[in-house]
Design a protein around this motif. Structure first.
Motif, mmCIF file in Angstrom:
data_model
loop_
_atom_site.group_PDB
_atom_site.id
_atom_site.type_symbol
_atom_site.label_atom_id
_atom_site.label_comp_id
_atom_site.label_asym_id
_atom_site.label_seq_id
_atom_site.Cartn_x
_atom_site.Cartn_y
_atom_site.Cartn_z
ATOM 1 N N UNK A 132 0.833 -0.965 -0.102
ATOM 2 C CA UNK A 132 -0.068 0.084 -0.015
ATOM 3 C C UNK A 132 0.843 1.229 0.031
ATOM 4 N N UNK A 133 1.925 1.328 0.804
ATOM 5 C CA UNK A 133 2.940 2.444 0.813
ATOM 6 C C UNK A 133 3.500 2.707 -0.537
ATOM 7 N N UNK A 134 3.742 1.567 -1.127
ATOM 8 C CA UNK A 134 4.571 1.657 -2.355
ATOM 9 C C UNK A 134 3.753 2.121 -3.405
ATOM 10 N N UNK A 135 2.528 2.053 -3.460
ATOM 11 C CA UNK A 135 1.354 2.184 -4.165
ATOM 12 C C UNK A 135 1.254 3.997 -4.255
ATOM 13 N N UNK A 136 1.695 4.550 -3.098
ATOM 14 C CA UNK A 136 1.556 6.074 -2.828
ATOM 15 C C UNK A 136 2.937 6.446 -3.085
ATOM 16 N N UNK A 137 3.942 5.727 -3.270
ATOM 17 C CA UNK A 137 5.159 6.474 -3.676
ATOM 18 C C UNK A 137 5.932 6.554 -2.165
ATOM 19 N N UNK A 138 5.335 6.425 -1.134
ATOM 20 C CA UNK A 138 6.073 6.558 0.174
ATOM 21 C C UNK A 138 7.240 5.539 0.274
ATOM 22 N N UNK A 139 7.273 4.553 -0.477
ATOM 23 C CA UNK A 139 8.530 3.672 -0.286
ATOM 24 C C UNK A 139 8.631 3.318 -1.772
ATOM 25 N N UNK A 140 10.037 3.063 -2.261
ATOM 26 C CA UNK A 140 10.094 2.509 -3.581
ATOM 27 C C UNK A 140 10.629 1.000 -3.492
ATOM 28 N N UNK A 141 10.351 0.054 -4.237
ATOM 29 C CA UNK A 141 10.380 -1.246 -4.481
ATOM 30 C C UNK A 141 11.281 -1.610 -5.396
ATOM 31 N N UNK A 142 12.230 -2.630 -4.951
ATOM 32 C CA UNK A 142 13.026 -3.395 -5.979
ATOM 33 C C UNK A 142 12.598 -4.857 -6.070
ATOM 34 N N UNK A 143 12.304 -5.308 -7.331
ATOM 35 C CA UNK A 143 11.903 -6.630 -7.357
ATOM 36 C C UNK A 143 12.987 -7.710 -7.525
ATOM 37 N N UNK A 144 12.996 -8.924 -7.457
ATOM 38 C CA UNK A 144 13.869 -10.087 -7.734
ATOM 39 C C UNK A 144 14.649 -10.301 -6.576
ATOM 40 N N UNK A 145 15.491 -11.061 -6.506
ATOM 41 C CA UNK A 145 16.451 -11.586 -5.695
ATOM 42 C C UNK A 145 17.229 -10.350 -4.998
ATOM 43 N N UNK A 146 17.441 -10.248 -3.960
ATOM 44 C CA UNK A 146 18.363 -9.189 -3.439
ATOM 45 C C UNK A 146 17.367 -7.742 -3.486
ATOM 46 N N UNK A 147 16.247 -7.954 -3.603
ATOM 47 C CA UNK A 147 15.297 -6.645 -3.685
ATOM 48 C C UNK A 147 14.859 -6.109 -2.537
ATOM 49 N N UNK A 148 13.803 -5.395 -2.499
ATOM 50 C CA UNK A 148 13.408 -5.222 -1.043
ATOM 51 C C UNK A 148 12.599 -3.646 -1.233
ATOM 52 N N UNK A 149 12.711 -3.048 -0.047
ATOM 53 C CA UNK A 149 12.061 -1.793 -0.036
ATOM 54 C C UNK A 149 13.083 -0.775 0.168
ATOM 55 N N UNK A 150 12.681 0.613 -0.020
ATOM 56 C CA UNK A 150 13.631 1.463 0.335
ATOM 57 C C UNK A 150 12.558 2.925 0.748
#
Lengths: 145, 145
Positions: free
Chosen positions: B47-65
Motif C-alpha cells: 500500500x505504501x509503495x502504491x502511494x510512492x512513500x516507499x520504492x520497491x526493487x523486485x527480484x532476488x536481493x530486492x526489497x523496499x527503500x
DNA sequence: CGTAATCAGGACCTAAACCGTCCTGTTAAC
DNA sequence: GTTAACAGGACGGTTTAGGTCCTGATTACG
C-alpha cells in the motif's frame, strides 16, 4: 478509516434541532424531526444527557432541553460523549500484555502528539460553526489551523 | 471511537524502521524488526509503495527503500495510503440514494469543515516528529494549532 | 540457462465492533 | 390512578476491518 460513528452524526442533528426548538422537546419529537428511528435517538440523547450536553425532564410533558448554547459546545465534546475518549487506540489503550514485544515495537506512545493535535482541532470547532449550512469553509479553516 | 486502523500503526513502524536501516530491506526483514507477521507487513508495504512513500526493487536481493526522508512525510499521507481519503464518512460518502430524507436531514455536508480541520492537523505532523521517542508534547502542539 | 528470492495483486475467511432494538424500572403531570 | 416520558441495561444482526494465502511477474546468482 478514521471514521466517526453514525450515532455522532445523529447527535449533532439532534442538538441542532433542539437549538431550533428553543424549549423542551420529547425524544419521539426529535426523532420525527431529524428522520431517525426513535429508539436510536433515545439512546443518543441518553448519552448526551450523561455528559450534560442536554438536560432532561422526566415524567409526562417532560423531554430534553439544550444544556448550553450551541456556540459553547465543541465537536470534541460530542464525540467524547458518544464514542468515548478520543484516542487512536493503537497500542496506547493500556492493553496489558497485548504488546509484549515492547522492546521491538518502536511505536510505543508515539501517536500521542497526533491524538493531541486532533483533539485540539476538534475542540476549536463549535456546533454553531456546523449549524450554518452555508459553510464558509476556507475562512473557518484558518481559525483552526 | 475515531480510531485509526492498526495497519496504519504498522506503516509508521515500518517507515521508521526503513529510515533506520538506511538502505534496502526486505519485507520479512522488516516484519522481524517490528514484530509483526510477515504477510501483514507485506500488505502494508504494498500500500505504501502504491502511494510512492516507499520504492520497491523486485527480484532476488530486492526489497523496499524509503521514498523520501522522514521529515517530508506527514501523517495524513500515511493514513490516506492505508485507509483511503480522510473523511468522517457520515452522509458525505457519495452514497447515492442512501440519504433519501435529505429534506429532513439537517446534517447535509456539515462535517466538511471538521474533515478539513483534521486533515490539516495531520498534515502538520511529520514522521520525523513521531520518530523521536522523547516526545516534547506541549511544544509540538503549538506548532500544529 | 536455470533456480531461487522477492515484490505485485488479488481472493478469501475469521473476528470484532457498531448499530439498532427491546425490555424493565423510575419519575412526574393530569 | 393512569399516562407519558426518561433511565439503564441486555441482546442479536450486520458490516467492516484484519490477517492469511495463492498465483504470477521480475531480477540476481550460480
Amino acid at each position: 478509516m478514521l471514521k466517526l460513528s453514525r450515532l455522532t452524526d445523529y447527535a449533532v442533528a439532534a442538538l441542532v434541532r433542539l437549538s431550533a426548538a428553543e424549549g423542551v422537546e420529547t425524544s419521539p419529537g426529535i426523532a420525527a424531526a431529524i428522520g431517525v428511528p426513535e429508539p436510536t435517538v433515545a439512546k443518543v440523547l441518553k448519552l448526551l444527557a450523561g455528559q450534560g450536553l442536554v438536560s432532561s425532564t422526566r415524567g409526562a410533558r417532560g423531554g430534553y432541553r439544550l444544556g448550553r448554547p450551541l456556540a459553547s459546545i465543541n465537536v470534541a465534546e460530542i464525540i467524547t460523549a458518544i464514542d468515548g475518549p478520543i484516542a487512536l487506540t493503537s497500542c496506547v489503550e493500556g492493553a496489558t500484555g497485548m504488546c509484549e514485544s515492547q522492546t521491538l515495537c518502536p511505536v510505543a506512545g508515539r501517536w500521542d502528539p497526533v491524538n493531541a493535535a486532533i483533539r485540539t482541532a476538534l475542540e476549536n470547532i463549535t456546533l454553531a460553526d456546523m449549524a450554518q449550512s452555508s459553510m464558509p469553509r476556507g475562512l473557518r479553516l484558518n481559525e483552526v489551523a
